[in-house]
Enzyme design. Structure first.
Site, PDB file in Angstrom:
ATOM      1  N   ILE A 116      55.054  74.650  11.925  1.00 58.32           N
ATOM      2  CA  ILE A 116      54.084  75.757  11.695  1.00 58.32           C
ATOM      3  C   ILE A 116      54.031  75.742  10.124  1.00 58.32           C
ATOM      4  O   ILE A 116      53.083  76.407   9.720  1.00 58.32           O
ATOM      5  CB  ILE A 116      54.579  76.867  12.613  1.00 58.32           C
ATOM      6  CG1 ILE A 116      55.679  77.390  12.389  1.00 58.32           C
ATOM      7  CG2 ILE A 116      54.155  76.511  13.965  1.00 58.32           C
ATOM      8  CD1 ILE A 116      55.889  78.926  13.090  1.00 58.32           C
ATOM      9  N   ASN A 147      70.217  76.219  21.658  1.00 51.66           N
ATOM     10  CA  ASN A 147      69.088  75.359  22.050  1.00 51.66           C
ATOM     11  C   ASN A 147      68.856  74.205  21.396  1.00 51.66           C
ATOM     12  O   ASN A 147      69.821  73.752  20.452  1.00 51.66           O
ATOM     13  CB  ASN A 147      67.866  76.398  22.185  1.00 51.66           C
ATOM     14  CG  ASN A 147      67.536  76.628  20.674  1.00 51.66           C
ATOM     15  OD1 ASN A 147      68.561  76.888  19.963  1.00 51.66           O
ATOM     16  ND2 ASN A 147      66.288  76.488  20.277  1.00 51.66           N
ATOM     17  N   LEU A 148      67.680  73.584  21.562  1.00 48.34           N
ATOM     18  CA  LEU A 148      67.384  72.576  20.640  1.00 48.34           C
ATOM     19  C   LEU A 148      67.528  72.548  19.277  1.00 48.34           C
ATOM     20  O   LEU A 148      68.147  71.692  18.571  1.00 48.34           O
ATOM     21  CB  LEU A 148      65.956  71.916  21.124  1.00 48.34           C
ATOM     22  CG  LEU A 148      65.580  70.653  20.449  1.00 48.34           C
ATOM     23  CD1 LEU A 148      66.434  69.622  20.816  1.00 48.34           C
ATOM     24  CD2 LEU A 148      63.989  70.520  20.854  1.00 48.34           C
ATOM     25  N   CYS A 149      67.090  73.671  18.751  1.00 49.52           N
ATOM     26  CA  CYS A 149      66.943  73.814  17.281  1.00 49.52           C
ATOM     27  C   CYS A 149      68.143  74.510  16.742  1.00 49.52           C
ATOM     28  O   CYS A 149      68.302  75.110  15.463  1.00 49.52           O
ATOM     29  CB  CYS A 149      65.942  74.134  16.583  1.00 49.52           C
ATOM     30  SG  CYS A 149      64.408  73.159  17.256  1.00 49.52           S
ATOM     31  N   THR A 150      69.096  74.993  17.578  1.00 45.80           N
ATOM     32  CA  THR A 150      70.432  76.001  17.406  1.00 45.80           C
ATOM     33  C   THR A 150      70.043  77.308  16.926  1.00 45.80           C
ATOM     34  O   THR A 150      70.995  77.904  16.335  1.00 45.80           O
ATOM     35  CB  THR A 150      71.351  75.097  16.415  1.00 45.80           C
ATOM     36  OG1 THR A 150      70.766  75.352  15.187  1.00 45.80           O
ATOM     37  CG2 THR A 150      71.526  73.540  16.734  1.00 45.80           C
ATOM     38  N   GLU A 151      68.817  77.969  16.965  1.00 48.49           N
ATOM     39  CA  GLU A 151      68.670  79.148  16.790  1.00 48.49           C
ATOM     40  C   GLU A 151      68.974  80.364  17.954  1.00 48.49           C
ATOM     41  O   GLU A 151      68.769  81.299  17.802  1.00 48.49           O
ATOM     42  CB  GLU A 151      67.311  79.283  15.827  1.00 48.49           C
ATOM     43  CG  GLU A 151      66.207  79.398  16.809  1.00 48.49           C
ATOM     44  CD  GLU A 151      65.622  77.940  17.211  1.00 48.49           C
ATOM     45  OE1 GLU A 151      66.511  77.272  17.424  1.00 48.49           O
ATOM     46  OE2 GLU A 151      64.462  78.040  17.373  1.00 48.49           O
ATOM     47  N   SER A 183      59.131  78.018  23.442  1.00 52.31           N
ATOM     48  CA  SER A 183      59.685  76.797  22.741  1.00 52.31           C
ATOM     49  C   SER A 183      60.940  76.108  23.443  1.00 52.31           C
ATOM     50  O   SER A 183      61.189  75.108  23.454  1.00 52.31           O
ATOM     51  CB  SER A 183      59.915  77.288  21.295  1.00 52.31           C
ATOM     52  OG  SER A 183      58.742  77.773  20.662  1.00 52.31           O
ATOM     53  N   CYS A 184      61.785  77.251  23.980  1.00 48.75           N
ATOM     54  CA  CYS A 184      63.149  76.521  24.273  1.00 48.75           C
ATOM     55  C   CYS A 184      63.621  77.413  25.380  1.00 48.75           C
ATOM     56  O   CYS A 184      63.280  78.311  25.851  1.00 48.75           O
ATOM     57  CB  CYS A 184      64.251  77.377  22.982  1.00 48.75           C
ATOM     58  SG  CYS A 184      63.363  77.643  21.334  1.00 48.75           S
TER      59      CYS A 184
END
Lengths: 326, 766
Positions: free
Chosen positions: B578, B425-429, B212-213
């Site tokens: 999801i 990353n894109l979703c900060t996790e 994903s990232c």
């Protein structure tokens, strides 16, 4: 001083704390919060969708765009040339000029659609001249407004007041509150089918704006009536007001029948749209104090309840309409 | 009106409502519903309006689906029926093409859609393990999402994969042997956990990209910028989201020695990425996305805050790019204590880029001294409070940049000698060390907590949870070796560190099933309990795998922890898509609303809180009037008095109704046991907007590593379309005229009595 009257450029330039018409202050604030810009929506993503539409779908989309493109600035003209000059209250002026500003945004938005989808500008704009029913929808408004522009109506006479009221009725209630709502329905149906989603996100924002413009119109009409109760004595005038709403429903239904007759487009059938228009018209009548004429109690287009509830957008997928500029 | 149906073979037949009604009845088979006639009648009534004069069998199927779909908010049964109708539509087509799963796999391989090595598995055995009744685990929104974007399509874009084939195909692309494949299939098809979207898209296919990232770093040179632009384009092409640290790029006005000129700063270079991302559409299934991270001491930070504004100079705007701040503790401290901020050019103060904690603080003070004593060419002193307020205003207005905490991320770096954590990353996790020649990659999966509840005893099923986590660790570790890496840098990072990210979804749904309100101390405690359990299980499994498969290659004996297979294992992602497939609440967030609409690539869906509807239906409280009331309250039930003492209303508080401080407490409780980060969106009522400074300060003080989107409840809405019109109150409008007319009419007929005696009794004559 009442809401409408003769004004000069020196008048009504001071805002007071205790507004005579607090409702217009509220409406001004609401419109201010609703302001958006076409650049917020990435409609480029919809170009592929557009290309894959069937001919009937394309025709419906094009004529809706054509109708909106040539109507937004018409609405602005009516307000700017006819109504704004006779407004006497600073907040009412602010509310209506904000509406005029918002019409720019809408016009700009449809202009960007024309460019992005590579539509033929002339034929899109000419739709409202060539399609007799679309033309009639616009003429209805133009005829009434021609009577009042350039000082032709005297706002200090009863007759003048009635003419001004009629033009606002046609503009803000019938044009924005009925004709536009017909097109909203099939725009939203497109998104319901997963098509042209970003353009429709823009139309969702336009719906928010238009429902505020509708309130502008309703408040103006009710205020004029309340300040000039003698209007209510002219029963034939009142009857004409009601009848003009009923007649415009017929006009719109003729148009819808031509577009949808015998088929479904974006999952919508004529019969559903007919009930829907009658349902919307009843709402407008009730808002103005009339009894409902059609008695359609439930909105037949159930997918529209998606517009009534809180919205959550997958940011990676569709332009969001939930951020505020204010 | 005579209506006709054009059949598939072209013949025309008279439309028969009875046939359609029989078909709807057959959807009800197996559902135990007492009032089936009423339900079928309602659907038929909806349909009658929809069916045009001339239609086709296919369109008829579709109209039935739409008619049922529109009734979904009315009762739970319609969701089940819509799902069944949609399954019928999907399956009927596929059944005409394929005799079964094996046939489909072989076709996919022949058409070069699927990987040829799938054939090495015993496909007959696997086909026998497919359980089609699990289709009913899916709800309508979930199945629609699968259909539109996840199920495999042939070269003519026709769906060729049934939902259960999809789960099995994904499992085939992950398991190393039949036993693993079956285990994974069982978990996925029961929605006990799901892999992230790229894995679901590409597992077992020739695209073969599961991650994903990606997180990379750009150096301060044109070579680096252009090289990374290329890398980003390819990462984006294969459905990965990209996070990019741009802090090294020199500021506006900084010297370029080779040309003896001055730099135009970060913005023109960021524009390049904006264009790349916009050009790559990921086949229309997902938008490609990138986020750029900047540390807020960078001299260009003020222009950075404006990138997502929609007005102003378009050359300084990046509509397709996301932005985030990588915030050092020292700057938060200065904001809190009202000390000024100093902005620098990274070309002059490069030592600040990778430093964190006390070291950053010292170096930052040194830079300030140098600046104040005239040793630096480019710097700026600004008021920290002004900056903070301005930042929060932009966040509320444009949704960007997000706020993430540099020091907190780096404090827990498992391999500091490998590199610092340059950004998330894109979703900060994500929180993985990276460097110029090592692009961090993370492969994610999320466990569905709501499917790990023992309903009878209202307990978490810890045993099942452990079983799920064990499989997830193995599955994610397997993927690392099967994955296609779009760049050498990303391959290097994975092969050195083998990072994976296990997250959660369905936390709120699980809480409701357990009877614990989200907005409570118990929920914070449960968050801690769940995540500490997951961490222990995952680490244990990774340590076991290290014995079997070896520790991650960069592992050193000097590290203060035993060898394990993966440098990091846990990351809580937003699970936006999801969680829809799993039909549950996303990530650790509260339910957005008890009824709301959701815009996705598949269109717009109405989502109702099924647990609430179920409880109300079971208690006989559900009716249309109540449904309308919930809608009118924006999906809240908190103010509906008739439900007092009938149900536990606090269980169903929605995202905006939960104090942001509590939202942060829960995220922090999870964060304590997450080695990477928690992507935490905050939901803030418009009324609390003035408190945003406090809320974000609280997030920092409590120790969150990352925040994500800030949702602010917008107050101006459109006309409520389907709800009854507002009463005009005292205002009568034109109605007054009608009343007057009516009154005059009645007065005419009831004229005053002419009899003088009677006239004395007449009030109007007196």
């Amino acid at each position: 001083m009442s809401l409408i009257g003769k004004t000069s450029v020196r008048d009504n330039i001071r805002i007071t704390e205790d507004s005579k018409y607090p409702v217009f202050r509220d409406l001004y604030t609401k419109q201010k919060k609703a302001v958006w810009f076409p650049e917020e929506l990435n409609i480029q993503q919809d170009v592929l969708d557009y290309k894959s539409l069937s001919p009937t779908e394309k025709d419906l989309f094009d004529s809706a765009v054509g109708y909106f493109a040539s109507s937004e600035l018409l609405v602005q003209n009516v307000l700017g040339n006819g109504f704004f000059p006779v407004l006497t209250d600073p907040y009412a002026k602010m509310s209506f000029s904000t509406q005029m500003f918002m019409e720019n945004i809408h016009s700009d938005f449809f202009e960007i659609i024309l460019n992005s989808f590579d539509l033929d500008r002339k034929s899109i704009y000419d739709l409202t001249l060539e399609d007799d029913l679309l033309k009639e929808k616009q003429e209805l408004i133009v005829r009434a407004v021609d009577k009042i522009t350039y000082g032709k109506a005297d706002p200090d006479t009863l007759e003048g007041k009635k003419q001004i009221l009629t033009s606002i009725l046609l503009n803000n209630i019938i044009q924005e509150g009925l004709f536009f709502y017909s097109a909203f329905a099939y725009f939203f149906a497109m998104k319901d089918m997963g098509k042209i989603k970003n353009v429709v996100s823009g139309v969702e924002l336009i719906l928010i704006d238009e429902s505020l413009h509708l309130q502008n119109g309703i408040e103006a009409i009710l205020t004029i009536v309340e300040e000039n109760p003698e209007i209510l004595d002219d029963y034939s005038f009142i009857e004409r007001v009601k009848q003009s709403i009923v007649d415009s429903v017929d006009l719109e239904l003729d148009y819808l029948k031509r577009k949808f007759g015998g088929t479904t487009i974006f999952g919508l059938s004529y019969k559903e749209l007919e009930l829907y228009m009658k349902y919307i018209a009843d709402r407008r009548l009730v808002e103005l104090g009339f009894d409902p004429q059609f008695n359609v109690l439930e909105n037949p287009l159930k997918f529209l309840q998606k517009e009534d509830v809180k919205k959550l957008t997958n940011f990676f997928e569709v332009s969001s309409t939930e951020y505020t500029n204010f | 009106m005579e209506r006709v149906v054009v059949k598939r073979d072209g013949t025309v037949e008279k439309f028969q409502m009875k046939k359609l009604i029989d078909a709807i009845f057959s959807l009800l088979d197996g559902l135990d519903i007492p009032d089936d006639y009423e339900i079928v009648f309602k659907i038929a009534k909806e349909l009658d309006l929809k069916i045009p004069e001339k239609t086709s069998t296919e369109n008829l199927d579709y109209l039935v689906l739409k008619a049922i779909e529109h009734l979904i908010p009315k009762s739970l049964v319609y969701d089940a029926l819509a799902t069944r109708q949609l399954l019928k539509i999907i399956n009927r087509k596929i059944d005409r093409e394929f005799s079964g799963f094996k046939d489909y796999i072989e076709y996919g391989i022949k058409e070069k859609l699927l990987k040829p090595d799938l054939k090495q598995f015993d496909l007959d055995l696997l086909e026998s393990k497919i359980d089609y009744t699990r289709d009913f685990n899916l709800d309508y929104f979930g199945l629609s999402t699968l259909r539109d974007r996840y199920l495999m399509k042939d070269r003519n874009f026709q769906i060729i994969e049934k939902p259960q084939w999809f789960f099995m195909r994904v499992a085939l692309g992950i398991g190393n042997n039949e036993a693993e494949v079956i285990k994974i299939y069982n978990k996925l098809s029961n929605l006990e956990y799901l892999h992230s979207t790229p894995t679901l898209f590409n597992s077992g296919t020739l695209t073969n990209q599961y991650s994903s990232c990606y997180v990379n770093v750009i150096d301060d040179s044109l070579e680096s910028i252009m090289e990374k632009a290329r890398e980003i384009a390819f990462l984006a092409k294969y459905a990965g989201g990209v996070g990019t640290d741009i802090t090294r790029i020199r500021a506006t006005g900084s010297k370029i020695h080779s040309l003896n000129a001055k730099s135009s700063g970060i913005v023109p270079f960021i524009k390049i990425f904006d264009s790349i991302i916009n050009a790559i559409q990921q086949g229309g299934r997902r938008r490609s996305s990138q986020v750029v991270y900047l540390q807020p001491w960078h001299l260009d930070v003020e222009a950075f805050l404006d990138l997502r504004e929609t007005t102003g100079n378009p050359y300084f705007r990046t509509p397709s790019l996301n932005t985030a701040l990588w915030m050092p503790d020292e700057i938060m401290r200065r904001i809190k204590e009202g000390e000024p901020l100093y902005l620098f050019d990274p070309a002059e103060c490069p030592e600040l880029i990778t430093a964190y904690g006390e070291k950053f603080k010292t170096l930052y003070s040194n830079c300030i001294e140098k600046a104040e004593s005239g040793q630096l060419k480019l710097w700026k002193k600004i008021d920290s409070q002004d900056f903070y307020k301005r930042y929060l205003f932009k966040l509320a207005k444009t949704g960007h940049p997000w706020l993430t905490f540099k020091d907190r991320h780096n404090q827990y770096n498992p391999c500091p000698d490998y590199g610092v954590i340059n950004s998330s990353n894109l979703c900060t996790e994500i929180s993985i060390p990276n460097s110029l020649d090592s692009t961090a990659v993370c492969t994610l999966a999320s466990v569905n907590l709501a499917r790990h509840i023992l309903e009878s005893s209202k307990q978490i099923d810890w045993e099942k949870l452990k079983d799920t986590i064990d499989i997830m660790v193995v599955a994610l570790d397997n993927i690392l070796d099967k994955n296609f890496y779009p760049s050498e840098e990303s391959k290097k990072n994975t092969y050195d560190l083998r990072p994976i990210g296990i997250g959660v979804m369905g936390f709120h749904e699980a809480l409701i099933k357990l009877g614990i309100p989200y907005d409570s101390n118990e929920s914070v405690e449960l968050a801690r309990q769940i995540m500490s359990f997951i961490k222990e299980a995952a680490y244990k499994k990774s340590e076991e795998l290290a014995k079997e498969r070896g520790p991650f290659p960069f592992y050193k004996e000097s590290y203060p922890y035993p060898p394990r297979r993966n440098a990091v294992l846990l990351a809580i992602a937003p699970t936006a898509s999801i969680s829809i497939i799993a039909g549950t609440s996303s990530s650790i967030d509260g339910y957005f609303s008890n009824i709301f609409s959701r815009d996705t690539l598949s269109g717009k869906f109405i989502v109702v809180n099924k647990l609430l509807m179920k409880e109300l239906e079971e208690k006989g409280l559900w009716n249309e009037e109540l449904a309308e009331k919930i809608k009118a309250h924006g999906g809240s039930i908190q103010y509906i008095q008739e439900l007092d003492s009938k149900i536990n209303k606090s269980l169903y508080k929605t995202a905006y109704e939960i104090s942001p401080y509590r939202q942060i407490d829960i995220a922090t409780a999870f964060q304590e046991y997450v080695d990477q980060a928690v992507s935490k969106s905050l939901y803030i009522e418009e009324d609390l907007r003035d408190e945003m400074d406090k809320i974000y300060m609280y997030a920092w003080e409590k120790g969150l590593k990352s925040t994500y989107y800030c949702f602010i409840d917008k107050t101006v809405k459109g006309e409520k379309y389907t709800l009854a019109v507002n009463k005009r109150g005292e205002r009568r409008g034109f109605g007054l005229s009608l009343e007057k007319a009516a009154k005059e009419n009645s007065e005419e007929t009831k004229a005053c009595p002419t009899d003088p005696i009677l006239a004395k009794l007449c009030s109007s004559c007196e």
